[in-house]
Design a protein around this motif. Structure first.
Motif, PDB file in Angstrom:
ATOM      1  N   VAL A  80       0.870  -1.138   0.191  1.00 34.09           N
ATOM      2  CA  VAL A  80       0.021   0.095  -0.004  1.00 34.09           C
ATOM      3  C   VAL A  80       0.867   1.214   0.297  1.00 34.09           C
ATOM      4  O   VAL A  80       1.852   1.325   0.513  1.00 34.09           O
ATOM      5  CB  VAL A  80      -1.136  -0.049   1.298  1.00 34.09           C
ATOM      6  N   ASN A  81       0.372   2.376  -0.669  1.00 31.60           N
ATOM      7  CA  ASN A  81       1.047   3.512  -0.771  1.00 31.60           C
ATOM      8  C   ASN A  81       2.416   3.594  -1.448  1.00 31.60           C
ATOM      9  O   ASN A  81       3.304   4.318  -1.281  1.00 31.60           O
ATOM     10  CB  ASN A  81       1.159   4.064   0.785  1.00 31.60           C
ATOM     11  N   CYS A  82       2.594   2.387  -2.188  1.00 28.62           N
ATOM     12  CA  CYS A  82       3.923   2.423  -3.025  1.00 28.62           C
ATOM     13  C   CYS A  82       3.872   2.435  -4.536  1.00 28.62           C
ATOM     14  O   CYS A  82       2.877   1.765  -4.868  1.00 28.62           O
ATOM     15  CB  CYS A  82       4.436   0.910  -2.425  1.00 28.62           C
ATOM     16  N   VAL A  83       4.731   3.118  -4.777  1.00 27.42           N
ATOM     17  CA  VAL A  83       4.946   3.380  -6.160  1.00 27.42           C
ATOM     18  C   VAL A  83       6.121   2.784  -6.950  1.00 27.42           C
ATOM     19  O   VAL A  83       7.195   3.129  -6.036  1.00 27.42           O
ATOM     20  CB  VAL A  83       4.586   4.662  -6.865  1.00 27.42           C
ATOM     21  N   TRP A  84       6.309   2.100  -7.923  1.00 29.76           N
ATOM     22  CA  TRP A  84       7.496   1.442  -8.312  1.00 29.76           C
ATOM     23  C   TRP A  84       7.303   1.516  -9.905  1.00 29.76           C
ATOM     24  O   TRP A  84       6.226   1.787 -10.628  1.00 29.76           O
ATOM     25  CB  TRP A  84       7.699  -0.013  -8.024  1.00 29.76           C
ATOM     26  N   ARG A  85       8.453   1.050 -10.481  1.00 38.38           N
ATOM     27  CA  ARG A  85       8.681   1.059 -11.965  1.00 38.38           C
ATOM     28  C   ARG A  85       8.576  -0.184 -12.436  1.00 38.38           C
ATOM     29  O   ARG A  85       9.208  -1.252 -11.796  1.00 38.38           O
ATOM     30  CB  ARG A  85       9.713   1.757 -12.261  1.00 38.38           C
ATOM     31  N   GLU A  86       7.783  -0.745 -13.663  1.00 40.63           N
ATOM     32  CA  GLU A  86       7.643  -1.572 -14.347  1.00 40.63           C
ATOM     33  C   GLU A  86       7.739  -1.366 -15.906  1.00 40.63           C
ATOM     34  O   GLU A  86       6.816  -0.560 -16.272  1.00 40.63           O
ATOM     35  CB  GLU A  86       6.534  -2.551 -14.037  1.00 40.63           C
ATOM     36  N   ASN A  87       8.644  -1.968 -16.454  1.00 37.28           N
ATOM     37  CA  ASN A  87       8.956  -1.501 -17.990  1.00 37.28           C
ATOM     38  C   ASN A  87       8.689  -0.104 -18.371  1.00 37.28           C
ATOM     39  O   ASN A  87       8.160   0.326 -19.066  1.00 37.28           O
ATOM     40  CB  ASN A  87       7.640  -2.338 -19.040  1.00 37.28           C
ATOM     41  N   GLY A  88       9.324   0.705 -17.359  1.00 35.07           N
ATOM     42  CA  GLY A  88       9.485   2.135 -17.332  1.00 35.07           C
ATOM     43  C   GLY A  88       8.227   2.864 -16.910  1.00 35.07           C
ATOM     44  O   GLY A  88       8.191   4.023 -17.357  1.00 35.07           O
ATOM     45  N   GLU A  89       7.078   2.125 -16.528  1.00 32.49           N
ATOM     46  CA  GLU A  89       5.857   2.929 -16.218  1.00 32.49           C
ATOM     47  C   GLU A  89       5.610   2.789 -14.636  1.00 32.49           C
ATOM     48  O   GLU A  89       6.111   2.043 -14.113  1.00 32.49           O
ATOM     49  CB  GLU A  89       4.724   1.902 -16.771  1.00 32.49           C
ATOM     50  N   SER A  90       5.023   3.933 -14.073  1.00 36.00           N
ATOM     51  CA  SER A  90       4.866   3.819 -12.817  1.00 36.00           C
ATOM     52  C   SER A  90       3.775   3.038 -12.270  1.00 36.00           C
ATOM     53  O   SER A  90       2.691   3.096 -12.918  1.00 36.00           O
ATOM     54  CB  SER A  90       4.633   5.341 -12.259  1.00 36.00           C
ATOM     55  N   MET A  91       3.850   2.306 -11.519  1.00 39.42           N
ATOM     56  CA  MET A  91       2.700   1.406 -10.918  1.00 39.42           C
ATOM     57  C   MET A  91       2.591   1.858  -9.619  1.00 39.42           C
ATOM     58  O   MET A  91       3.476   2.093  -8.754  1.00 39.42           O
ATOM     59  CB  MET A  91       3.214  -0.108 -11.201  1.00 39.42           C
ATOM     60  N   GLN A  92       1.348   1.527  -9.022  1.00 37.20           N
ATOM     61  CA  GLN A  92       0.769   1.785  -7.808  1.00 37.20           C
ATOM     62  C   GLN A  92       0.201   0.516  -7.006  1.00 37.20           C
ATOM     63  O   GLN A  92      -0.589  -0.255  -7.630  1.00 37.20           O
ATOM     64  CB  GLN A  92      -0.203   2.805  -7.746  1.00 37.20           C
ATOM     65  N   GLY A  93       0.720   0.325  -5.756  1.00 38.12           N
ATOM     66  CA  GLY A  93       0.095  -0.443  -5.152  1.00 38.12           C
ATOM     67  C   GLY A  93      -1.368  -0.258  -4.630  1.00 38.12           C
ATOM     68  O   GLY A  93      -1.893   1.083  -4.770  1.00 38.12           O
ATOM     69  N   GLN A  94      -2.191  -1.317  -4.308  1.00 32.41           N
ATOM     70  CA  GLN A  94      -3.626  -0.968  -4.124  1.00 32.41           C
ATOM     71  C   GLN A  94      -3.742  -0.814  -2.596  1.00 32.41           C
ATOM     72  O   GLN A  94      -3.243  -1.317  -1.750  1.00 32.41           O
ATOM     73  CB  GLN A  94      -4.403  -2.472  -4.510  1.00 32.41           C
ATOM     74  N   GLY A  95      -5.092   0.070  -2.395  1.00 29.46           N
ATOM     75  CA  GLY A  95      -5.491   0.266  -1.131  1.00 29.46           C
ATOM     76  C   GLY A  95      -4.489   1.586  -0.407  1.00 29.46           C
ATOM     77  O   GLY A  95      -3.497   2.311  -1.075  1.00 29.46           O
ATOM     78  N   ALA A  96      -4.882   1.939   0.619  1.00 32.66           N
ATOM     79  CA  ALA A  96      -3.977   2.934   1.419  1.00 32.66           C
ATOM     80  C   ALA A  96      -4.060   2.655   2.766  1.00 32.66           C
ATOM     81  O   ALA A  96      -5.042   2.211   3.384  1.00 32.66           O
ATOM     82  CB  ALA A  96      -4.593   4.113   1.269  1.00 32.66           C
ATOM     83  N   ALA A  97      -2.806   2.775   3.474  1.00 38.94           N
ATOM     84  CA  ALA A  97      -2.591   2.285   4.883  1.00 38.94           C
ATOM     85  C   ALA A  97      -3.300   3.475   5.861  1.00 38.94           C
ATOM     86  O   ALA A  97      -3.164   4.608   5.563  1.00 38.94           O
ATOM     87  CB  ALA A  97      -1.125   2.078   5.184  1.00 38.94           C
ATOM     88  N   ALA A  98      -3.728   2.958   6.690  1.00 41.74           N
ATOM     89  CA  ALA A  98      -4.350   3.824   7.754  1.00 41.74           C
ATOM     90  C   ALA A  98      -3.424   4.607   8.757  1.00 41.74           C
ATOM     91  O   ALA A  98      -2.111   3.851   8.873  1.00 41.74           O
ATOM     92  CB  ALA A  98      -5.307   3.101   8.637  1.00 41.74           C
TER      93      ALA A  98
END
Length: 181
Positions: free
Chosen positions: A153-171
């Motif tokens: 949660v709340n994490c953004v990372w790169r896959e094949n040059g694209e920004s990807m986001q984890g699902q959900g949000a931490a309280a």
């Protein structure tokens, strides 16, 4: 107005991160510092003197730490720490491309963090909110070469040059005793 309200600290590091064609340094000085901020010539001279030490400061940061000892380098950034942190992160990635760079903190909250990740390819991970559990989990996964990221949660990372986001949000963390020192 004070320099921190005008982002003068960010301006000091802008030249170390961007090229002259990417940013209008003089326009900022004229329109923001002098016109809106009511900067005085002595204040500007002090600011310019500080700017003379930016590259030296960044080089000292690189030279005084044995960066090879680290498997991940994380930055927490709030207020006027973004450009200084980005400058150091960029230099770290250039010298140590194998070390993952992670950003988090107030300046990475929500869409700001997503855009930071998209704008600066040397950032491997950006945490866009609470990361008390997600960041240690990411470090663990990096250590064991586990590529799974989508549940962080709340994490953004790169896959094949694209920004990807984890699902959900931490309280927000309610019990600080639940995390390690």
């Amino acid at each position: 107005n004070y320099s921190y309200e005008l982002f003068a600290g960010e301006w000091l590091f802008a030249r170390a991160l961007f090229t002259d064609s990417e940013i209008n340094y003089q326009g900022y000085v004229e329109d923001i510092l002098f016109r809106q901020g009511q900067f005085t010539p002595p204040m500007m001279q002090r600011l310019l003197r500080m700017g003379e030490y930016v590259e030296y400061f960044l080089e000292q940061c690189l030279a005084t730490v044995d960066w090879e000892k680290y498997s991940v380098v994380g930055f927490t950034t709030t207020f006027e720490q973004n450009l200084a942190s980005l400058c150091l992160a960029k230099r770290l990635k250039q010298r140590f491309p194998h070390i993952p760079i992670a950003f988090g903190g107030g300046n990475c909250s929500g869409v700001m963090g997503v855009q930071l990740h998209r704008s600066f390819s040397f950032l491997d991970f950006v945490f866009t909110g609470e990361a008390d559990f997600a960041f240690p989990e990411l470090v663990h996964r990096l250590h064991i070469d586990d590529p799974k990221r989508d549940d962080l949660v709340n994490c953004v990372w790169r896959e094949n040059g694209e920004s990807m986001q984890g699902q959900g949000a931490a309280a927000p963390l309610a019990n600080l005793d639940a995390i390690a020192y």
